[in-house]
Design a protein around this motif. Structure first.
Motif, PDB file in Angstrom:
ATOM      1  N   LYS A   1      -5.069  -9.532   3.922  1.00 27.57           N
ATOM      2  CA  LYS A   1      -4.144  -9.574   4.879  1.00 27.57           C
ATOM      3  C   LYS A   1      -3.429 -10.834   5.033  1.00 27.57           C
ATOM      4  CE  LYS A   1      -4.616  -5.058   5.831  1.00 27.57           C
ATOM      5  NZ  LYS A   1      -4.446  -4.107   4.884  1.00 27.57           N
ATOM      6  N   LYS A   2      -3.326 -11.755   4.047  1.00 27.53           N
ATOM      7  CA  LYS A   2      -2.555 -13.048   4.459  1.00 27.53           C
ATOM      8  C   LYS A   2      -1.768 -13.600   3.487  1.00 27.53           C
ATOM      9  CE  LYS A   2      -6.040 -16.065   2.298  1.00 27.53           C
ATOM     10  NZ  LYS A   2      -6.920 -17.112   2.543  1.00 27.53           N
ATOM     11  N   SER A   3      -0.780 -14.305   3.746  1.00 32.34           N
ATOM     12  CA  SER A   3       0.287 -14.865   2.621  1.00 32.34           C
ATOM     13  C   SER A   3      -0.524 -15.624   1.753  1.00 32.34           C
ATOM     14  CB  SER A   3       1.397 -15.668   3.621  1.00 32.34           C
ATOM     15  OG  SER A   3       1.864 -14.691   4.562  1.00 32.34           O
ATOM     16  N   ILE A   4       0.019 -15.779   0.513  1.00 30.30           N
ATOM     17  CA  ILE A   4      -0.444 -16.664  -0.624  1.00 30.30           C
ATOM     18  C   ILE A   4       0.569 -16.999  -1.314  1.00 30.30           C
ATOM     19  CG2 ILE A   4      -2.895 -15.599  -0.502  1.00 30.30           C
ATOM     20  CD1 ILE A   4      -2.102 -14.076  -3.260  1.00 30.30           C
TER      21      ILE A   4
ATOM     22  N   PHE B   1      -1.240  -7.129  -4.265  1.00 29.45           N
ATOM     23  CA  PHE B   1      -0.143  -7.923  -3.628  1.00 29.45           C
ATOM     24  C   PHE B   1       1.119  -7.298  -3.537  1.00 29.45           C
ATOM     25  CE2 PHE B   1      -3.054 -10.162  -6.624  1.00 29.45           C
ATOM     26  CZ  PHE B   1      -3.692 -11.071  -5.839  1.00 29.45           C
ATOM     27  N   ILE B   2       1.988  -7.611  -2.280  1.00 30.11           N
ATOM     28  CA  ILE B   2       3.213  -7.275  -2.428  1.00 30.11           C
ATOM     29  C   ILE B   2       4.096  -8.405  -1.948  1.00 30.11           C
ATOM     30  CG2 ILE B   2       2.950  -4.853  -1.900  1.00 30.11           C
ATOM     31  CD1 ILE B   2       3.368  -5.314   1.130  1.00 30.11           C
ATOM     32  N   PRO B   3       5.592  -8.441  -2.463  1.00 30.55           N
ATOM     33  CA  PRO B   3       6.156  -9.516  -2.046  1.00 30.55           C
ATOM     34  C   PRO B   3       6.013  -9.812  -0.247  1.00 30.55           C
ATOM     35  CG  PRO B   3       7.538  -8.055  -3.509  1.00 30.55           C
ATOM     36  CD  PRO B   3       6.286  -7.576  -2.984  1.00 30.55           C
ATOM     37  N   ILE B   4       6.044 -11.056   0.085  1.00 32.60           N
ATOM     38  CA  ILE B   4       5.824 -11.199   1.425  1.00 32.60           C
ATOM     39  C   ILE B   4       7.054 -10.681   2.427  1.00 32.60           C
ATOM     40  CG2 ILE B   4       7.141 -13.265   1.615  1.00 32.60           C
ATOM     41  CD1 ILE B   4       4.627 -14.352   3.158  1.00 32.60           C
ATOM     42  N   LYS B   5       8.180 -10.715   1.940  1.00 34.43           N
ATOM     43  CA  LYS B   5       9.306  -9.977   2.449  1.00 34.43           C
ATOM     44  C   LYS B   5       9.148  -8.506   2.807  1.00 34.43           C
ATOM     45  CE  LYS B   5      12.991 -13.222   1.455  1.00 34.43           C
ATOM     46  NZ  LYS B   5      14.161 -13.498   0.754  1.00 34.43           N
TER      47      LYS B   5
ATOM     48  N   LEU C   1       4.894 -19.757  -0.336  1.00 29.95           N
ATOM     49  CA  LEU C   1       4.279 -18.529  -0.137  1.00 29.95           C
ATOM     50  C   LEU C   1       5.136 -17.432  -0.235  1.00 29.95           C
ATOM     51  CD1 LEU C   1       2.525 -19.413   3.386  1.00 29.95           C
ATOM     52  CD2 LEU C   1       1.498 -19.295   0.963  1.00 29.95           C
ATOM     53  N   LYS C   2       4.911 -16.786  -1.542  1.00 27.37           N
ATOM     54  CA  LYS C   2       5.705 -15.678  -1.811  1.00 27.37           C
ATOM     55  C   LYS C   2       4.906 -14.353  -2.036  1.00 27.37           C
ATOM     56  CE  LYS C   2       8.822 -18.468  -4.842  1.00 27.37           C
ATOM     57  NZ  LYS C   2       9.215 -18.792  -6.281  1.00 27.37           N
ATOM     58  N   LEU C   3       3.886 -14.126  -1.995  1.00 27.36           N
ATOM     59  CA  LEU C   3       2.909 -12.986  -1.761  1.00 27.36           C
ATOM     60  C   LEU C   3       2.274 -12.649  -0.654  1.00 27.36           C
ATOM     61  CD1 LEU C   3       1.994 -12.915  -5.520  1.00 27.36           C
ATOM     62  CD2 LEU C   3       3.695 -11.701  -4.610  1.00 27.36           C
ATOM     63  N   PHE C   4       2.004 -11.647  -0.290  1.00 27.49           N
ATOM     64  CA  PHE C   4       1.043 -11.004   0.801  1.00 27.49           C
ATOM     65  C   PHE C   4       0.056 -10.246   0.296  1.00 27.49           C
ATOM     66  CE2 PHE C   4      -0.694  -8.132   4.069  1.00 27.49           C
ATOM     67  CZ  PHE C   4      -0.745  -8.958   5.069  1.00 27.49           C
ATOM     68  N   CYS C   5      -1.328 -10.838   0.293  1.00 30.62           N
ATOM     69  CA  CYS C   5      -2.437 -10.234  -0.086  1.00 30.62           C
ATOM     70  C   CYS C   5      -2.929  -8.890   0.867  1.00 30.62           C
ATOM     71  CB  CYS C   5      -3.464 -11.122  -0.151  1.00 30.62           C
ATOM     72  SG  CYS C   5      -5.216 -10.394  -0.889  1.00 30.62           S
TER      73      CYS C   5
END
Length: 139
Positions: free
Chosen positions: A107-110, A125-129, A99-103
């Protein structure tokens, strides 16, 4: 993920009767090990006390606690649990990808494969970090 070397030693901490990590392991006179409750239940059903693995018969029920095996089984249990936690938190259930991205729309990690799917095609999307930092700042 555990290496093959880790898997081989953790396999030695599995009771051959219940096929789970040893709980209160005991050794028989033949040297085979079982959970105390497993071998006790096994012997309750039989007239002769014998080893379920090698079939050696015993006149008495001499069960010796195996503390070393108990400690190893506990370590293996923790290693397995820690590994599962790490895997489930970091990987997509559908694609087994990291899981590297946040939709931002859902509002969830993808994972990267999810990003390219029809379900997320028009989403942002934005990077999960980065998402973690944003949400921590909002608290």
């Amino acid at each position: 993920m555990a290496s093959r070397q880790q898997e081989s030693w953790t396999d030695e901490t599995i009771c051959p009767i219940c096929l789970d990590f040893f709980t209160d392991p005991v050794s028989l006179e033949c040297g085979h090990n079982f959970c105390r409750s497993c071998i006790t239940q096994c012997w309750e059903k039989k007239e002769i006390n014998s080893c379920p693995e090698c079939r050696q018969a015993f006149t008495e029920r001499n069960l010796r606690a195996n503390r070393v095996l108990a400690n190893l089984a506990e370590k293996a249990r923790k290693l397995k649990l820690n590994g599962k936690e790490k895997e489930s938190k970091l990987h997509c259930e559908e694609h087994q990808e990291e899981l590297k991205l946040f939709c931002e729309t859902d509002k969830k990690s993808i994972c990267l494969i999810c990003r390219d799917s029809r379900e997320h095609r028009e989403h942002s999307f934005i990077p999960i970090k980065e998402a973690v930092e944003i949400y921590k700042a909002q608290e």
